[in-house]
Design an enzyme around this catalytic site. Structure first.
Site, PDB file in Angstrom:
ATOM      1  CG  ASP A 282       3.003 -17.594  18.444  1.00 56.27           C
ATOM      2  OD1 ASP A 282       3.338 -16.689  19.479  1.00 56.27           O
ATOM      3  OD2 ASP A 282       2.431 -18.463  18.637  1.00 56.27           O
TER       4      ASP A 282
ATOM      5  CB  SER B 282      -0.700 -13.219  21.851  1.00 55.04           C
ATOM      6  OG  SER B 282      -2.136 -13.724  21.959  1.00 55.04           O
ATOM      7  CG  HIS B 283      -4.650 -10.467  21.066  1.00 53.98           C
ATOM      8  ND1 HIS B 283      -4.163 -11.871  20.946  1.00 53.98           N
ATOM      9  CD2 HIS B 283      -4.798  -9.943  20.189  1.00 53.98           C
ATOM     10  CE1 HIS B 283      -4.018 -11.939  19.511  1.00 53.98           C
ATOM     11  NE2 HIS B 283      -4.316 -10.930  19.165  1.00 53.98           N
TER      12      HIS B 283
HETATM   13  P1  NDP Z   1      -3.848 -20.842  19.945  1.00 53.21           P
HETATM   14  O1  NDP Z   1      -3.187 -21.859  18.920  1.00 53.21           O
HETATM   15  O2  NDP Z   1      -3.136 -20.777  21.393  1.00 53.21           O
HETATM   16  O3  NDP Z   1      -5.181 -21.519  20.160  1.00 53.21           O
HETATM   17  C1  NDP Z   1      -6.144 -21.071  21.214  1.00 53.21           C
HETATM   18  C2  NDP Z   1      -7.635 -21.814  21.576  1.00 53.21           C
HETATM   19  O4  NDP Z   1      -7.534 -23.122  21.657  1.00 53.21           O
HETATM   20  C3  NDP Z   1      -8.216 -21.244  22.793  1.00 53.21           C
HETATM   21  O5  NDP Z   1      -9.410 -21.680  22.399  1.00 53.21           O
HETATM   22  C4  NDP Z   1      -7.282 -22.384  23.768  1.00 53.21           C
HETATM   23  O6  NDP Z   1      -7.843 -22.466  24.982  1.00 53.21           O
HETATM   24  C5  NDP Z   1      -7.397 -23.596  22.891  1.00 53.21           C
HETATM   25  N1  NDP Z   1      -6.161 -24.600  23.256  1.00 53.21           N
HETATM   26  C6  NDP Z   1      -4.900 -24.398  23.075  1.00 53.21           C
HETATM   27  N2  NDP Z   1      -4.310 -25.479  23.294  1.00 53.21           N
HETATM   28  C7  NDP Z   1      -5.298 -26.255  23.739  1.00 53.21           C
HETATM   29  C8  NDP Z   1      -5.047 -27.934  24.050  1.00 53.21           C
HETATM   30  N3  NDP Z   1      -3.826 -28.187  24.251  1.00 53.21           N
HETATM   31  N4  NDP Z   1      -6.071 -28.344  24.305  1.00 53.21           N
HETATM   32  C9  NDP Z   1      -7.228 -28.064  24.094  1.00 53.21           C
HETATM   33  N5  NDP Z   1      -7.525 -26.492  23.696  1.00 53.21           N
HETATM   34  C10 NDP Z   1      -6.459 -25.820  23.658  1.00 53.21           C
HETATM   35  O7  NDP Z   1      -4.432 -19.544  19.325  1.00 53.21           O
HETATM   36  P2  NDP Z   1      -4.093 -18.799  18.373  1.00 53.21           P
HETATM   37  O8  NDP Z   1      -2.573 -18.315  18.574  1.00 53.21           O
HETATM   38  O9  NDP Z   1      -3.954 -19.216  16.870  1.00 53.21           O
HETATM   39  O10 NDP Z   1      -4.771 -17.298  18.515  1.00 53.21           O
HETATM   40  C11 NDP Z   1      -4.638 -16.562  19.733  1.00 53.21           C
HETATM   41  C12 NDP Z   1      -5.515 -15.441  19.868  1.00 53.21           C
HETATM   42  O11 NDP Z   1      -5.247 -14.663  18.914  1.00 53.21           O
HETATM   43  C13 NDP Z   1      -6.920 -15.726  19.597  1.00 53.21           C
HETATM   44  O12 NDP Z   1      -7.485 -15.251  20.923  1.00 53.21           O
HETATM   45  C14 NDP Z   1      -7.410 -15.136  18.355  1.00 53.21           C
HETATM   46  O13 NDP Z   1      -8.662 -14.476  18.577  1.00 53.21           O
HETATM   47  C15 NDP Z   1      -6.454 -13.883  18.351  1.00 53.21           C
HETATM   48  N6  NDP Z   1      -6.054 -13.505  17.034  1.00 53.21           N
HETATM   49  C16 NDP Z   1      -6.630 -12.161  16.655  1.00 53.21           C
HETATM   50  C17 NDP Z   1      -6.687 -11.494  15.390  1.00 53.21           C
HETATM   51  C18 NDP Z   1      -6.944 -10.306  15.161  1.00 53.21           C
HETATM   52  O14 NDP Z   1      -7.065  -9.958  13.865  1.00 53.21           O
HETATM   53  N7  NDP Z   1      -7.724  -9.556  16.042  1.00 53.21           N
HETATM   54  C19 NDP Z   1      -5.670 -12.287  14.524  1.00 53.21           C
HETATM   55  C20 NDP Z   1      -5.349 -13.695  14.748  1.00 53.21           C
HETATM   56  C21 NDP Z   1      -5.644 -14.225  16.028  1.00 53.21           C
HETATM   57  P3  NDP Z   1      -7.197 -21.612  26.292  1.00 53.21           P
HETATM   58  O15 NDP Z   1      -7.477 -20.098  25.910  1.00 53.21           O
HETATM   59  O16 NDP Z   1      -7.963 -22.021  27.369  1.00 53.21           O
HETATM   60  O17 NDP Z   1      -5.708 -21.794  26.152  1.00 53.21           O
END
Ligand code: NDP
Length: 340
Positions: free
Chosen positions: A192, A51-52
């Site tokens: 999403d 996503s990034h």
């Molecule tokens: P997710 O809901 O996908 O969660 C991501 C985090 O949870 C990661 O650390 C991931 O580890 C971990 N994770 C996911 N699934 C599991 C699981 N089943 N068990 C254990 N750990 C899990 O993230 P979001 O969609 O909320 O956010 C995605 C990205 O978007 C982030 O990096 C966030 O910083 C970014 N973002 C940036 C914004 C901005 O303004 N700059 C605004 C909003 C979001 P792993 O990475 O190993 O999968």
């Protein structure tokens, strides 16, 4: 940029970084900042933070073309206390401002045990973990929060006030990569939500409200005058409120609800703020922090949690480092066209 299409190219990380650097420079970003943004984006693609990754490049370009962000901004830094850095990104991207302040941060943490970095007037358009991993790699605990564009209603509220307000935490772990979690504090991410609306899919019913304030599983209703909700009911809403207070209130940046880029058609990035807190765990009480964290993580795994945050990323990274970053022909051609 579409993420569909067959995967038939494997680019070394350095090649993708060079290509993205060219795109940033072509769109008015200074050479130094272009390298920093390109590396950040390439790391996201490498680790499967899709996503990034390159998906964001059209948004970066459109935002730069709109004149909303200054790709050549040079951040200014003030020492606001023995362990407090105040950074004005001067309407540039947050990552170059953060990179500039890193030497001072490491100095503060070694002298004071902690550093609080308050970045304002900054655009963050990426994942947060790349900002924190260099700290955890050096044995520090790190925490970061960023505000965004208002699209999340407060608890019981009817209109958006908060951004998706991500929060990330990183800790060193003995004999392993740092453990980092990094996620939005909204029920689902804005990206999403838009993907679900485009494909006509429903989302879980507690994720958002329609324009009348009723819970809705219809992404189009949420996007037409409604709002997303924070994750975790009143608890998540309080965390999102805290992100506004620390990433915008404390830093002196705009709150998510104050961002207005309507006079810059094409702009996508929020101009808000970011807070980063770095802590030297050796200043804590047990003198064996990394081993204790490792012990705790082992206990968590033993108890049945097979996947911890960042496990998937490191596995994806390992594959990309040995095989290259997988891209479809279509994605590669789109990037080459953007680079000119
Ligand atoms: P997710 O809901 O996908 O969660 C991501 C985090 O949870 C990661 O650390 C991931 O580890 C971990 N994770 C996911 N699934 C599991 C699981 N089943 N068990 C254990 N750990 C899990 O993230 P979001 O969609 O909320 O956010 C995605 C990205 O978007 C982030 O990096 C966030 O910083 C970014 N973002 C940036 C914004 C901005 O303004 N700059 C605004 C909003 C979001 P792993 O990475 O190993 O999968």
């Amino acid at each position: 940029m579409s993420t569909n299409g067959s995967t038939n190219i494997f680019l070394p990380v350095s090649d993708l970084t060079d290509l993205l650097t060219r795109i940033f420079i072509r769109n008015g970003v200074s050479r130094d900042s272009a390298g920093i943004l390109a590396a950040n984006c390439a790391w996201c693609e490498r680790d499967g933070s899709l996503s990034h990754g390159i998906f964001r490049m059209p948004g970066y370009v459109a935002t730069l073309k709109s004149g909303w962000v200054d790709g050549c901004a040079k951040a200014t830094t003030e020492i606001a206390g023995a362990a407090f850095l105040r950074v004005d990104a001067q309407n540039g991207f947050a990552q170059p401002a953060w990179q500039d302040s890193l030497p001072q941060v490491f100095k503060m943490v070694s002298e004071q045990g902690v550093a609080v970095v308050a970045i304002r007037n900054s655009h963050h358009f990426s994942a947060l973990w790349p900002d924190l991993e260099p700290l955890a790699d050096k044995g520090l605990i790190a925490l970061s929060m960023v505000t965004g564009l208002a699209c999340v209603a407060p608890y019981g509220g009817r209109r958006p006030v908060f951004g998706t307000n991500p929060i990330a935490f990183a800790t060193p772990v003995a004999d392993a990569h740092p453990m980092i979690f990094d996620f939005a504090t909204s029920s689902i991410s804005n990206g999403d939500l838009r993907i679900a609306a485009k494909s006509g899919h429903q989302i879980p019913p507690e994720s958002g409200i329609d324009a009348s304030g009723n819970l809705s599983a219809d992404p189009s209703a949420i996007l037409s005058g409604g709002a997303l909700l924070p994750f975790g009911g009143h608890k998540g809403a309080a965390i999102s409120l805290m992100v506004e207070i620390l990433a915008s209130g404390l830093t002196g940046g705009l709150f998510s609800s104050e961002v207005d880029f309507s006079s810059h058609p094409g702009a996508e990035s929020p101009r808000t703020g970011q807070v980063i807190i770095a802590i030297d765990p050796q200043r804590g009480g047990n003198g064996a922090f990394e081993r204790r964290v490792r012990q705790l993580i082992d206990t968590v795994r033993d108890a049945g949690q097979t996947r911890l945050p960042s496990d998937r990323r490191y596995r994806t990274r390992e594959l990309a480092l040995s095989n290259g970053i997988p891209l479809s022909q279509e994605q590669h051609e789109a990037l080459l066209a953007m680079a000119g």
